[in-house]
Motif scaffolding. Structure first.
Motif, PDB file in Angstrom:
ATOM      1  N   GLU A  14       0.742  -1.117   0.000  1.00 45.72           N
ATOM      2  CA  GLU A  14      -0.096  -0.089  -0.076  1.00 45.72           C
ATOM      3  C   GLU A  14       0.834   1.348   0.092  1.00 45.72           C
ATOM      4  O   GLU A  14       0.693   2.240  -0.641  1.00 45.72           O
ATOM      5  CB  GLU A  14      -1.009   0.016   1.252  1.00 45.72           C
ATOM      6  CG  GLU A  14      -2.202   1.031   1.277  1.00 45.72           C
ATOM      7  CD  GLU A  14      -3.018   0.593   0.219  1.00 45.72           C
ATOM      8  OE1 GLU A  14      -3.923   1.772  -0.292  1.00 45.72           O
ATOM      9  OE2 GLU A  14      -3.295  -0.449   0.147  1.00 45.72           O
ATOM     10  N   GLY A  24      -2.806  -4.004  -2.440  1.00 41.21           N
ATOM     11  CA  GLY A  24      -2.138  -3.479  -1.119  1.00 41.21           C
ATOM     12  C   GLY A  24      -2.614  -4.005   0.019  1.00 41.21           C
ATOM     13  O   GLY A  24      -2.911  -5.261   0.251  1.00 41.21           O
ATOM     14  N   LEU A  25      -3.161  -3.454   0.993  1.00 38.74           N
ATOM     15  CA  LEU A  25      -3.377  -3.601   2.244  1.00 38.74           C
ATOM     16  C   LEU A  25      -4.738  -4.528   2.314  1.00 38.74           C
ATOM     17  O   LEU A  25      -4.750  -5.419   3.092  1.00 38.74           O
ATOM     18  CB  LEU A  25      -3.690  -2.152   3.176  1.00 38.74           C
ATOM     19  CG  LEU A  25      -3.817  -2.116   4.733  1.00 38.74           C
ATOM     20  CD1 LEU A  25      -2.391  -2.899   5.352  1.00 38.74           C
ATOM     21  CD2 LEU A  25      -4.238  -0.947   5.223  1.00 38.74           C
ATOM     22  N   LYS A  26      -5.781  -4.107   1.708  1.00 41.41           N
ATOM     23  CA  LYS A  26      -6.961  -4.770   1.648  1.00 41.41           C
ATOM     24  C   LYS A  26      -6.951  -6.153   1.081  1.00 41.41           C
ATOM     25  O   LYS A  26      -7.162  -7.166   1.489  1.00 41.41           O
ATOM     26  CB  LYS A  26      -8.154  -4.006   1.063  1.00 41.41           C
ATOM     27  CG  LYS A  26      -8.555  -2.758   1.941  1.00 41.41           C
ATOM     28  CD  LYS A  26      -9.708  -2.296   1.193  1.00 41.41           C
ATOM     29  CE  LYS A  26      -9.259  -1.461   0.094  1.00 41.41           C
ATOM     30  NZ  LYS A  26     -10.151  -0.678  -0.657  1.00 41.41           N
TER      31      LYS A  26
END
Length: 151
Positions: free
Chosen positions: A34, A41-43
Motif C-alpha cells: 500500500e 495493497g493492504l486490503k
C-alpha cells in the motif's frame, strides 16, 4: 453437555486466534504494498491471508474422516491464488509490471495457511521476510533502474 460447550468455545476461540494471526500477517505484508501504491495493497493482502486461513481451517475440520485429504485444500489455495496473481501482472511496452505484487499475494496466501495450521513462529518469520525482501530489494531495484536509465 457442559463439556461439549466448553470444547466448542475452545474451537471458536482457536478459530478467532488463527484468523487474527492471518489478519495481522496480511496487514503487515499489505502495508508495504500500500505504501508503494501497488494495485494489490493492504486490503487485498489481508483478505487473501484471511481467506486462505478460513479454507484451510474448514478442511482441517474433516481431516480425520475416511478418504479425506486435507492437503488438497492447500494445493487448491495455491492454484486459486495463481489466478488472482495473474490479474495484477501487466505488460507495458517492453516491461512487465506486477510480478512482485503477484508473488506477494501468493505469500499472503501462504501466511494464511500457516496461521490456519497454527505455525505461528513460521508465520512471523514469513511475514517479516516478505516485508524485508520487498523493502530492501525495492530500494535496490530502483537504484538499478536509475542506473540503467542513465545509460
Amino acid at each position: 453437555m457442559a463439556i461439549d460447550l466448553i470444547t466448542e468455545n475452545i474451537k471458536v476461540s482457536d478459530f478467532i486466534f488463527k484468523i487474527a494471526a492471518a489478519t495481522i500477517a496480511g496487514l503487515l505484508i499489505g502495508l508495504e504494498r500500500e505504501y508503494k501504491g501497488k494495485s494489490a495493497g493492504l486490503k487485498t493482502n489481508t483478505l487473501v491471508s484471511i481467506g486462505a486461513a478460513v479454507f484451510v481451517i474448514i478442511s482441517l475440520q474433516y481431516e480425520h474422516q475416511f478418504g479425506v485429504d486435507a492437503t488438497r485444500v492447500l494445493s487448491q489455495v495455491v492454484v486459486g491464488i495463481g489466478f488472482l496473481g495473474a490479474g495484477v501482472i501487466l505488460q507495458k511496452e517492453n516491461k512487465i509490471k506486477g510480478l512482485t505484487t503477484a508473488a506477494t499475494i501468493w505469500c499472503s496466501a501462504a501466511a494464511g495457511c500457516l496461521a490456519a495450521t497454527g505455525l505461528y513462529l513460521e508465520l512471523l518469520a514469513l511475514s517479516v521476510l516478505v516485508v524485508l525482501i520487498n523493502l530492501i530489494f525495492g530500494i535496490i531495484d530502483s537504484k538499478i533502474e536509475k542506473h540503467i536509465d542513465k545509460d
